[in-house]
Design a protein around this motif. Structure first.
Motif, PDB file in Angstrom:
ATOM      1  N   ILE A   6       0.819  -1.215   0.000  1.00  0.00           N
ATOM      2  CA  ILE A   6       0.000   0.000   0.000  1.00  0.00           C
ATOM      3  C   ILE A   6       0.855   1.268   0.000  1.00  0.00           C
ATOM      4  CG2 ILE A   6      -1.707   1.319   1.318  1.00  0.00           C
ATOM      5  CD1 ILE A   6      -2.739  -1.451   2.346  1.00  0.00           C
ATOM      6  N   VAL A   7       1.851   1.318   0.882  1.00  0.00           N
ATOM      7  CA  VAL A   7       2.713   2.502   0.961  1.00  0.00           C
ATOM      8  C   VAL A   7       3.551   2.637  -0.312  1.00  0.00           C
ATOM      9  CG1 VAL A   7       4.645   3.565   2.200  1.00  0.00           C
ATOM     10  CG2 VAL A   7       2.797   2.477   3.479  1.00  0.00           C
ATOM     11  N   GLY A   8       4.048   1.513  -0.818  1.00  0.00           N
ATOM     12  CA  GLY A   8       4.839   1.549  -2.045  1.00  0.00           C
ATOM     13  C   GLY A   8       4.029   2.051  -3.220  1.00  0.00           C
ATOM     14  N   ALA A   9       2.796   1.567  -3.361  1.00  0.00           N
ATOM     15  CA  ALA A   9       1.934   1.998  -4.466  1.00  0.00           C
ATOM     16  C   ALA A   9       1.591   3.478  -4.348  1.00  0.00           C
ATOM     17  CB  ALA A   9       0.655   1.162  -4.480  1.00  0.00           C
ATOM     18  N   SER A  51      -5.252   3.497  -2.846  1.00  0.00           N
ATOM     19  CA  SER A  51      -6.448   2.751  -3.260  1.00  0.00           C
ATOM     20  C   SER A  51      -6.054   1.572  -4.139  1.00  0.00           C
ATOM     21  CB  SER A  51      -7.401   3.670  -4.036  1.00  0.00           C
ATOM     22  OG  SER A  51      -7.812   4.758  -3.243  1.00  0.00           O
ATOM     23  N   LEU A  52      -5.136   1.815  -5.059  1.00  0.00           N
ATOM     24  CA  LEU A  52      -4.684   0.746  -5.957  1.00  0.00           C
ATOM     25  C   LEU A  52      -3.993  -0.361  -5.173  1.00  0.00           C
ATOM     26  CD1 LEU A  52      -4.504  -0.070  -8.928  1.00  0.00           C
ATOM     27  CD2 LEU A  52      -2.339   1.172  -9.078  1.00  0.00           C
ATOM     28  N   GLY A  53      -3.135   0.008  -4.236  1.00  0.00           N
ATOM     29  CA  GLY A  53      -2.448  -0.986  -3.420  1.00  0.00           C
ATOM     30  C   GLY A  53      -3.417  -1.776  -2.561  1.00  0.00           C
ATOM     31  N   SER A  68      -2.712  12.035  -5.665  1.00  0.00           N
ATOM     32  CA  SER A  68      -1.784  10.957  -6.039  1.00  0.00           C
ATOM     33  C   SER A  68      -1.579   9.956  -4.909  1.00  0.00           C
ATOM     34  CB  SER A  68      -0.438  11.549  -6.476  1.00  0.00           C
ATOM     35  OG  SER A  68       0.139  12.340  -5.455  1.00  0.00           O
ATOM     36  N   LEU A  69      -1.460  10.438  -3.673  1.00  0.00           N
ATOM     37  CA  LEU A  69      -1.298   9.511  -2.541  1.00  0.00           C
ATOM     38  C   LEU A  69      -2.556   8.669  -2.342  1.00  0.00           C
ATOM     39  CD1 LEU A  69       0.573  11.663   0.160  1.00  0.00           C
ATOM     40  CD2 LEU A  69       1.539   9.973  -1.403  1.00  0.00           C
ATOM     41  N   ALA A  70      -3.708   9.296  -2.493  1.00  0.00           N
ATOM     42  CA  ALA A  70      -4.979   8.574  -2.318  1.00  0.00           C
ATOM     43  C   ALA A  70      -5.183   7.531  -3.400  1.00  0.00           C
ATOM     44  CB  ALA A  70      -6.144   9.567  -2.308  1.00  0.00           C
TER      45      ALA A  70
END
Length: 361
Positions: A184-187, A276-278, A270-272
């Motif tokens: 999640i953090v990486g994505a 979400s993708l991760g 961008s962070l959100a």
């Protein structure tokens, strides 16, 4: 909300039975999110302009970017609002995955909002420090990871693309939680690094959301998952609807973010979107496949890591003319629209390869 209000009426009028179909609700979740963005976009852009929330452009980057200075940023609030509204309207709100995804998206959006607010409104040059930002990201991702882990019958086994059976025990147990945090953090940060040109990040984000929409639908369909030999995830079908909403919100935002951009998403967007993708990758048991689905984001992140590492090791030398990677091609003379479209093409190709893993085992 619409699902809970109208589907129970199918006993009175059979036409309302259509609301139980995931495909129907996914389509309209996407259209709803798109329309929210499309209709609210001009008003949001005007408000951001009135607040003088303008993009800061570094003078050591491509000179063509100097004309972007002052363009409204923090437009990611529009994406989050559209996606959240659509998800609440079209999903089964009794599904825990829906609320966990909303927590990840809105939570990481808040981190990005605070960072943007400090930079744009309070005029602090750095906003949150890198350590502060990473701390809050890890903390929130840890909460998300624990919540996903506690969903009844959720599998903590790894699924590796192209491999049917692993030679070792794929069950991570409690170790799945830190693994989810890493994903999640990486994505989140990879998408953040990609957001440097008009439409460059949101285009591949739409493609990735569409790809995971397919994986979520398949994982949530027990017989289909068994046939394709992927890990079944009870309730993952509702995640497909969320992916439809994310893709629709992305398309609505792209209407205004396409070159030349009228608004930028900022860290709030961008962070959100990355988080979400991760989170979707974790929920659908396609975590490792994210490296391929979001390969463009990975390329951008790796280019920064390599550039910084090589610069420190060689005391001033560089691998690329500038990182992230899209700036390297700009400085080589590629026009911005060419960089954007070619990167989109790469994202589409990677998405197609990713979907082929459904049959290649």
């Amino acid at each position: 909300m619409i699902y809970h209000l109208l589907y129970p009426l199918h006993t009175v009028f059979s036409g309302f039975n259509v609301f139980r179909y995931v495909t129907f609700r996914t389509i309209y979740a996407g259209l709803t999110a798109f329309l929210i963005c499309f209709l609210l976009g001009p008003w949001v852009i005007r408000k951001l302009s009135m607040m003088q929330v303008g993009q800061y452009v570094r003078d050591d980057g491509p000179q063509t970017h100097l004309k972007k200075a002052g363009t409204p940023t923090m437009g990611g609030v529009l994406i989050i609002a559209a996606a959240t509204g659509s998800i609440l309207l079209w999903t089964d709100l009794a599904n825990p995955f829906v609320w966990i995804l909303l927590l990840a998206m809105v939570g990481f959006g808040v981190i990005g909002f605070v960072d943007d607010y400090l930079k744009q409104v309070k005029k602090r040059s750095l906003g949150l420090t890198s350590r502060q930002k990473l701390f809050f990201q890890i903390l929130l991702a840890l909460v998300v990871g624990i919540l996903v882990y506690r969903v009844p019958h959720f599998s903590t086994e790894l699924s590796v693309p192209f491999i049917k059976r692993l030679p070792w025990d794929p069950d991570l147990g409690w170790g799945y939680i830190p693994f989810a945090v890493l994903v999640i953090v990486g994505a989140s940060n990879a998408v953040n690094l990609t957001d440097g040109l008009d439409g460059l990040a949101i285009g591949p984000m739409i493609i990735a959301a569409g790809t995971y929409m397919v994986f979520a639908y398949v994982a949530g369909h027990a017989k289909m998952a068994e046939y394709l030999q992927i890990t079944p995830v009870a309730g993952a079908s509702e995640v497909a609807i969320c992916c439809g909403a994310l893709a629709g919100a992305g398309m609505g935002f792209l209407w205004f973010n396409a070159y030349p951009a009228q608004v930028f998403m900022g860290d709030v967007g961008s962070l959100a979107m990355g988080a979400s993708l991760g989170t979707v990758a974790v929920m659908t048991k396609q975590e490792i496949l994210l490296v391929l689905v979001g390969g463009l984001f990975v390329m951008e992140a790796i280019s920064v890591i390599l550039q910084v590492g090589y610069f420190k090791m060689t005391k001033g030398k560089r691998i690329f003319r500038m990182a992230p990677l899209h700036h390297h091609f700009e400085l080589k003379g590629w026009p911005e629209p060419k960089v954007i479209v070619r990167f989109w093409i790469i994202a589409v190709a990677l998405a197609l390869i990713s979907m082929s893993t459904l049959k290649l085992r």
